[in-house]
Design an enzyme around this catalytic site. Structure first.
Site, short mmCIF file in Angstrom:
data_model
loop_
_atom_site.label_atom_id
_atom_site.label_comp_id
_atom_site.label_asym_id
_atom_site.label_seq_id
_atom_site.Cartn_x
_atom_site.Cartn_y
_atom_site.Cartn_z
N HIS A 106 0.97 -1.19 -0.01
CA HIS A 106 -0.01 -0.16 0.21
C HIS A 106 0.76 1.31 -0.11
O HIS A 106 2.21 1.10 0.20
CB HIS A 106 -1.08 -0.04 1.19
CG HIS A 106 -0.21 0.03 2.50
ND1 HIS A 106 0.09 -1.04 3.30
CD2 HIS A 106 0.29 1.14 3.05
CE1 HIS A 106 0.57 -0.70 4.37
NE2 HIS A 106 0.81 0.75 4.49
N HIS A 115 5.45 6.02 -1.00
CA HIS A 115 6.09 4.66 -1.65
C HIS A 115 5.06 3.32 -1.29
O HIS A 115 4.21 3.64 -0.42
CB HIS A 115 7.36 4.36 -0.88
CG HIS A 115 7.30 4.44 0.44
ND1 HIS A 115 7.22 5.74 1.37
CD2 HIS A 115 7.31 3.47 1.37
CE1 HIS A 115 7.20 5.21 2.66
NE2 HIS A 115 7.17 3.94 2.90
P1 AMP Z 1 5.03 2.43 5.09
O1 AMP Z 1 5.28 1.28 4.65
O2 AMP Z 1 4.36 3.37 4.51
O3 AMP Z 1 4.63 2.22 6.62
O4 AMP Z 1 6.41 3.21 5.35
C1 AMP Z 1 7.46 2.63 5.97
C2 AMP Z 1 8.22 3.41 6.73
O5 AMP Z 1 8.88 4.68 6.12
C3 AMP Z 1 7.38 4.37 8.00
O6 AMP Z 1 8.05 3.91 9.18
C4 AMP Z 1 7.61 5.73 7.88
O7 AMP Z 1 7.70 6.24 8.91
C5 AMP Z 1 9.01 5.96 6.88
N1 AMP Z 1 9.13 6.98 6.26
C6 AMP Z 1 10.65 7.33 6.45
N2 AMP Z 1 10.62 8.74 5.82
C7 AMP Z 1 9.47 8.89 5.13
C8 AMP Z 1 8.98 9.79 4.31
N3 AMP Z 1 9.73 11.05 3.87
N4 AMP Z 1 7.81 9.79 3.89
C9 AMP Z 1 6.95 8.75 4.21
N5 AMP Z 1 7.45 7.74 4.96
C10 AMP Z 1 8.51 7.83 5.40
#
Ligand code: AMP
Length: 214
Positions: free
Chosen positions: A69, A157
């Protein structure tokens, strides 16, 4: 729909692969976040297996994400009785947003705030502006409930795989470049990394509530 009794949580380390929890589970508190759904094709998963096997050769052992996601919020804590109005608020703000194309094909390493987990993700290169607009609406709902808003400069991402600790250094240099090459050269990789963002979900505890964009 939201009438389940509160869940009593037990922090069983075997159930979360040894990763360290950012929140202690407390009765009545629900770890919640909003995201756009990405349903990968079978070939996408094959491509990911190949990327993970090359990472392994560089000594980085990754665990594949259980689902894929694009996060639209951080994980926040909601009281049980806030879940329904919170999800409703997001739904109302996004009801007129159209579905849009996303392309996520740039490998990037992310680390959570506590630096306890690293993620190999695919950064969104097309669709960033629309995601920013959605986040600004989700942020308004978060503010309504006095909750922390998303990153000021988000890097949208799709997380592909994760491991415990901060391993950014291990990915630096040749490793990430090599992984990007594996991805770029995989058959039909340009098709596998583009998708239509059409479903928004809120996950609260173990409940998922979803709705469609226009
Ligand atoms: P997610 O899979 O969306 O949970 O993202 C994985 C990790 O990326 C999360 O723990 C976020 O805190 C981290 N993250 C680090 N920098 C960023 C950023 N600039 N934007 C979005 N997520 C971030």
């Amino acid at each position: 729909m939201f009438s389940d009794p509160d869940i009593e949580y037990h922090d069983d380390i075997n159930k979360h692969g040894g990763r360290v929890r950012s929140f202690r589970h407390e009765r009545g508190n629900w770890a919640s976040y909003a995201y756009a759904v990405f349903h990968p094709r079978e070939e996408f998963l094959e491509m990911l297996e190949e990327v993970m096997s090359v990472a392994r050769k560089h000594g980085i052992i990754l665990n594949k994400m259980e689902e894929f996601h694009i996060s639209l919020s951080q994980t926040v804590i909601l009281r049980h009785h806030w879940i329904n109005p919170f999800v409703q608020s997001i739904k109302e703000r996004l009801c007129s947003v159209n579905r849009f194309l996303c392309v996520a094909d740039q490998l990037k390493v992310y680390v959570n705030k506590e630096k306890t987990r690293s993620f190999l993700g695919l950064e969104v290169v097309t669709g960033h502006q629309q995601l920013l607009e959605i986040v600004s609406e989700v942020d308004k709902s978060l503010q309504e409930f006095n909750l922390e808003t998303f990153y000021q400069n988000p890097s949208f991402h799709v997380s592909l795989a994760w491991c415990v600790g901060d391993v950014t250094k291990s990915f630096q240099g040749a490793c990430l470049q090599e992984l990007q090459k594996v991805l770029d050269e995989f058959e039909d990789s340009d098709l596998l990394t583009r998708f239509s963002a059409e479903e928004i979900c809120c996950k609260c505890g173990n409940k998922v509530m979803s709705f469609s964009l226009q």
